[in-house]
Design an enzyme around this catalytic site. Structure first.
Site, PDB file in Angstrom:
ATOM      1  N   ASN A 163     -18.033  43.559 -53.489  1.00  6.70           N
ATOM      2  CA  ASN A 163     -17.688  44.935 -53.911  1.00  6.70           C
ATOM      3  C   ASN A 163     -18.602  45.996 -53.314  1.00  6.70           C
ATOM      4  O   ASN A 163     -18.194  47.144 -53.177  1.00  6.70           O
ATOM      5  CB  ASN A 163     -17.749  44.978 -55.454  1.00  6.70           C
ATOM      6  N   TYR A 222     -15.855  54.571 -42.585  1.00  8.34           N
ATOM      7  CA  TYR A 222     -15.402  53.931 -43.834  1.00  8.34           C
ATOM      8  C   TYR A 222     -14.024  53.294 -43.635  1.00  8.34           C
ATOM      9  O   TYR A 222     -13.801  52.119 -43.981  1.00  8.34           O
ATOM     10  CB  TYR A 222     -15.356  54.987 -44.945  1.00  8.34           C
ATOM     11  N   LYS A 245     -12.998  49.282 -43.844  1.00  7.93           N
ATOM     12  CA  LYS A 245     -12.032  48.722 -44.796  1.00  7.93           C
ATOM     13  C   LYS A 245     -10.839  48.100 -44.070  1.00  7.93           C
ATOM     14  O   LYS A 245     -10.295  47.082 -44.515  1.00  7.93           O
ATOM     15  CB  LYS A 245     -11.573  49.807 -45.782  1.00  7.93           C
ATOM     16  N   ASP A 252     -29.918  43.144 -50.612  1.00  9.51           N
ATOM     17  CA  ASP A 252     -29.179  44.050 -49.736  1.00  9.51           C
ATOM     18  C   ASP A 252     -28.156  43.188 -48.991  1.00  9.51           C
ATOM     19  O   ASP A 252     -28.527  42.323 -48.192  1.00  9.51           O
ATOM     20  CB  ASP A 252     -30.176  44.707 -48.766  1.00  9.51           C
ATOM     21  N   VAL A 253     -26.877  43.412 -49.262  1.00  9.79           N
ATOM     22  CA  VAL A 253     -25.843  42.506 -48.721  1.00  9.79           C
ATOM     23  C   VAL A 253     -25.737  42.570 -47.194  1.00  9.79           C
ATOM     24  O   VAL A 253     -25.122  41.695 -46.589  1.00  9.79           O
ATOM     25  CB  VAL A 253     -24.439  42.767 -49.331  1.00  9.79           C
TER      26      VAL A 253
HETATM   27  P1  NAD Z   1     -20.534  53.002 -56.420  1.00  7.10           P
HETATM   28  O1  NAD Z   1     -21.322  53.849 -55.507  1.00  7.10           O
HETATM   29  O2  NAD Z   1     -20.737  53.159 -57.877  1.00  7.10           O
HETATM   30  O3  NAD Z   1     -20.705  51.467 -56.093  1.00  7.10           O
HETATM   31  C1  NAD Z   1     -21.153  50.947 -54.880  1.00  7.10           C
HETATM   32  C2  NAD Z   1     -22.211  49.935 -55.202  1.00  7.10           C
HETATM   33  O4  NAD Z   1     -22.649  49.276 -54.017  1.00  7.10           O
HETATM   34  C3  NAD Z   1     -23.443  50.604 -55.815  1.00  7.10           C
HETATM   35  O5  NAD Z   1     -23.786  49.916 -56.992  1.00  7.10           O
HETATM   36  C4  NAD Z   1     -24.495  50.438 -54.755  1.00  7.10           C
HETATM   37  O6  NAD Z   1     -25.803  50.321 -55.271  1.00  7.10           O
HETATM   38  C5  NAD Z   1     -24.061  49.155 -54.090  1.00  7.10           C
HETATM   39  N1  NAD Z   1     -24.625  48.985 -52.761  1.00  7.10           N
HETATM   40  C6  NAD Z   1     -24.732  49.913 -51.774  1.00  7.10           C
HETATM   41  N2  NAD Z   1     -25.348  49.390 -50.710  1.00  7.10           N
HETATM   42  C7  NAD Z   1     -25.626  48.099 -51.026  1.00  7.10           C
HETATM   43  C8  NAD Z   1     -26.268  47.051 -50.337  1.00  7.10           C
HETATM   44  N3  NAD Z   1     -26.732  47.209 -49.086  1.00  7.10           N
HETATM   45  N4  NAD Z   1     -26.398  45.861 -50.963  1.00  7.10           N
HETATM   46  C9  NAD Z   1     -25.931  45.683 -52.219  1.00  7.10           C
HETATM   47  N5  NAD Z   1     -25.331  46.651 -52.929  1.00  7.10           N
HETATM   48  C10 NAD Z   1     -25.179  47.844 -52.328  1.00  7.10           C
HETATM   49  O7  NAD Z   1     -19.011  53.274 -56.036  1.00  7.10           O
HETATM   50  P2  NAD Z   1     -17.702  52.416 -56.381  1.00  7.10           P
HETATM   51  O8  NAD Z   1     -16.590  53.361 -56.302  1.00  7.10           O
HETATM   52  O9  NAD Z   1     -17.881  51.629 -57.621  1.00  7.10           O
HETATM   53  O10 NAD Z   1     -17.589  51.462 -55.115  1.00  7.10           O
HETATM   54  C11 NAD Z   1     -17.405  50.055 -55.218  1.00  7.10           C
HETATM   55  C12 NAD Z   1     -16.477  49.578 -54.102  1.00  7.10           C
HETATM   56  O11 NAD Z   1     -15.183  50.117 -54.318  1.00  7.10           O
HETATM   57  C13 NAD Z   1     -16.896  50.040 -52.704  1.00  7.10           C
HETATM   58  O12 NAD Z   1     -16.695  48.986 -51.784  1.00  7.10           O
HETATM   59  C14 NAD Z   1     -15.937  51.184 -52.419  1.00  7.10           C
HETATM   60  O13 NAD Z   1     -15.728  51.355 -51.035  1.00  7.10           O
HETATM   61  C15 NAD Z   1     -14.708  50.680 -53.138  1.00  7.10           C
HETATM   62  N6  NAD Z   1     -13.705  51.702 -53.433  1.00  7.10           N
HETATM   63  C16 NAD Z   1     -13.971  52.719 -54.316  1.00  7.10           C
HETATM   64  C17 NAD Z   1     -12.986  53.663 -54.588  1.00  7.10           C
HETATM   65  C18 NAD Z   1     -13.189  54.782 -55.561  1.00  7.10           C
HETATM   66  O14 NAD Z   1     -12.310  55.654 -55.654  1.00  7.10           O
HETATM   67  N7  NAD Z   1     -14.261  54.834 -56.314  1.00  7.10           N
HETATM   68  C19 NAD Z   1     -11.753  53.577 -53.949  1.00  7.10           C
HETATM   69  C20 NAD Z   1     -11.526  52.550 -53.050  1.00  7.10           C
HETATM   70  C21 NAD Z   1     -12.499  51.615 -52.810  1.00  7.10           C
END
Ligand code: NAD
Length: 274
Positions: A99, A172, A176, A72-73
């Site tokens: 990420n 959020y 960011k 857990d990060v």
């Molecule tokens: P996602 O939900 O598939 O990925 C998020 C990942 O973070 C998941 O695998 C989850 O298990 C993991 N996670 C959550 N809490 C955690 C913790 N405490 N410790 C370790 N891992 C943890 O969604 P995504 O879209 O792939 O998101 C990845 C990143 O991209 C995030 O930071 C998100 O804010 C960012 N992001 C996504 C989008 C989008 O449109 N999907 C846009 C901008 C930014």
């Protein structure tokens, strides 16, 4: 090679990358692409062990090397033990892709302290804990010029919401926006030690985090109003940018946020207004 003076894409061969939250979505795409580009990959997950194992399996099937590590990060001791496991397995860490991220949406007036703390704890404090551990390891190991011109590379996955305000998601957007100045500040501090630090700011990418925004044709059409390039992104769009930022092909790119958003941050509402 990409030409006479080109940099070999395989330049990350033999380097080790930790990708946090890579059991799904963008992180999984980045882990796969880094593996295909020759890196050893630590596929971090918090709860989704099956997803992490699947990503590891895909990397190994493609001829790469990867392990799944639970952490857990937002917890200091978990982050320390994840790095220990990475170093025990691969000798060092060369690349961190921070990420892991979550959304806990609520109208501002209804937002609980728990929703606020959870998002800041994972998205911002998690980025701090992982980056600090990575920088310490880069300095301990020292420069290996035949592997990379940099001592190490840190890449944050932030969001267009590091610059675009987002009502109903203030925790959020605050996390960011915080990542943006955190990234720039440590880039200023660590640059002299040859640690390269950047962010990728994705726009709308099809992943589990934003499924309601793209899963029906109506929702997707609505989302496309915000994207001048007129398609919703895929994890591989972000993953290709991450490989470039991790490699010496981007050796002079430092302290920057690379928008990978199909133009979402171009204020498309002004295309016909203003
Ligand atoms: P996602 O939900 O598939 O990925 C998020 C990942 O973070 C998941 O695998 C989850 O298990 C993991 N996670 C959550 N809490 C955690 C913790 N405490 N410790 C370790 N891992 C943890 O969604 P995504 O879209 O792939 O998101 C990845 C990143 O991209 C995030 O930071 C998100 O804010 C960012 N992001 C996504 C989008 C989008 O449109 N999907 C846009 C901008 C930014």
């Amino acid at each position: 090679m990409t030409g006479e003076h080109g940099v070999n894409e395989k330049k990350i061969t033999g380097q080790t990358a930790i990708v946090t939250g890579s059991s799904s979505g963008i992180g999984a795409g980045i882990a796969r692409e880094l593996g295909a580009a020759g890196a050893n990959v630590v596929v971090n997950y918090a709860g989704n062990r099956d997803g992490a194992n699947e990503v590891v399996h895909q990397i190994i099937e493609g001829g790469g090397s990867a392990i799944a590590v639970k952490a857990d990060v937002s917890r200091e001791e978990d982050v320390a033990s994840m790095f220990r496991e990475a170093i025990d397995t691969y000798g060092t860490v060369d690349i961190l892709v921070s990420n892991a991220g979550v959304q806990k949406d609520a109208a501002f007036l209804d937002m609980t302290l728990d929703q606020w703390n959870r998002v800041i704890g994972i998205n911002l404090t998690g980025a701090f804990l992982c980056a600090r551990e990575a920088a310490r390891e880069f300095l301990r190991r020292g420069l290996v010029p035949e592997r990379s011109s940099a001592l190490g590379k840190i890449i944050f996955i932030s969001s267009v919401h590091e610059i675009i305000p987002w009502a109903g998601h203030v925790n959020y957007a605050a996390s960011k926006g915080g990542v943006m100045l955190f990234m720039k500040s440590i880039a200023q501090e660590l640059g002299p030690q040859k640690i390269r630090v950047n962010s990728i700011a994705p726009g709308a990418i099809k992943t589990p985090i934003n499924r309601p925004a793209w899963e029906t044709p109506e929702a997707e059409a609505n989302l496309l109003n915000l994207i001048p390039y007129n398609r919703v992104g895929e994890p591989v769009d972000i993953a290709r940018a991450a490989v470039w930022l991790a490699s010496d092909a981007s050796d002079y790119v430092h302290g920057t946020s690379l928008l990978v958003d199909g133009g979402m941050a171009l204020y498309p509402g002004f295309a016909s207004g203003g």
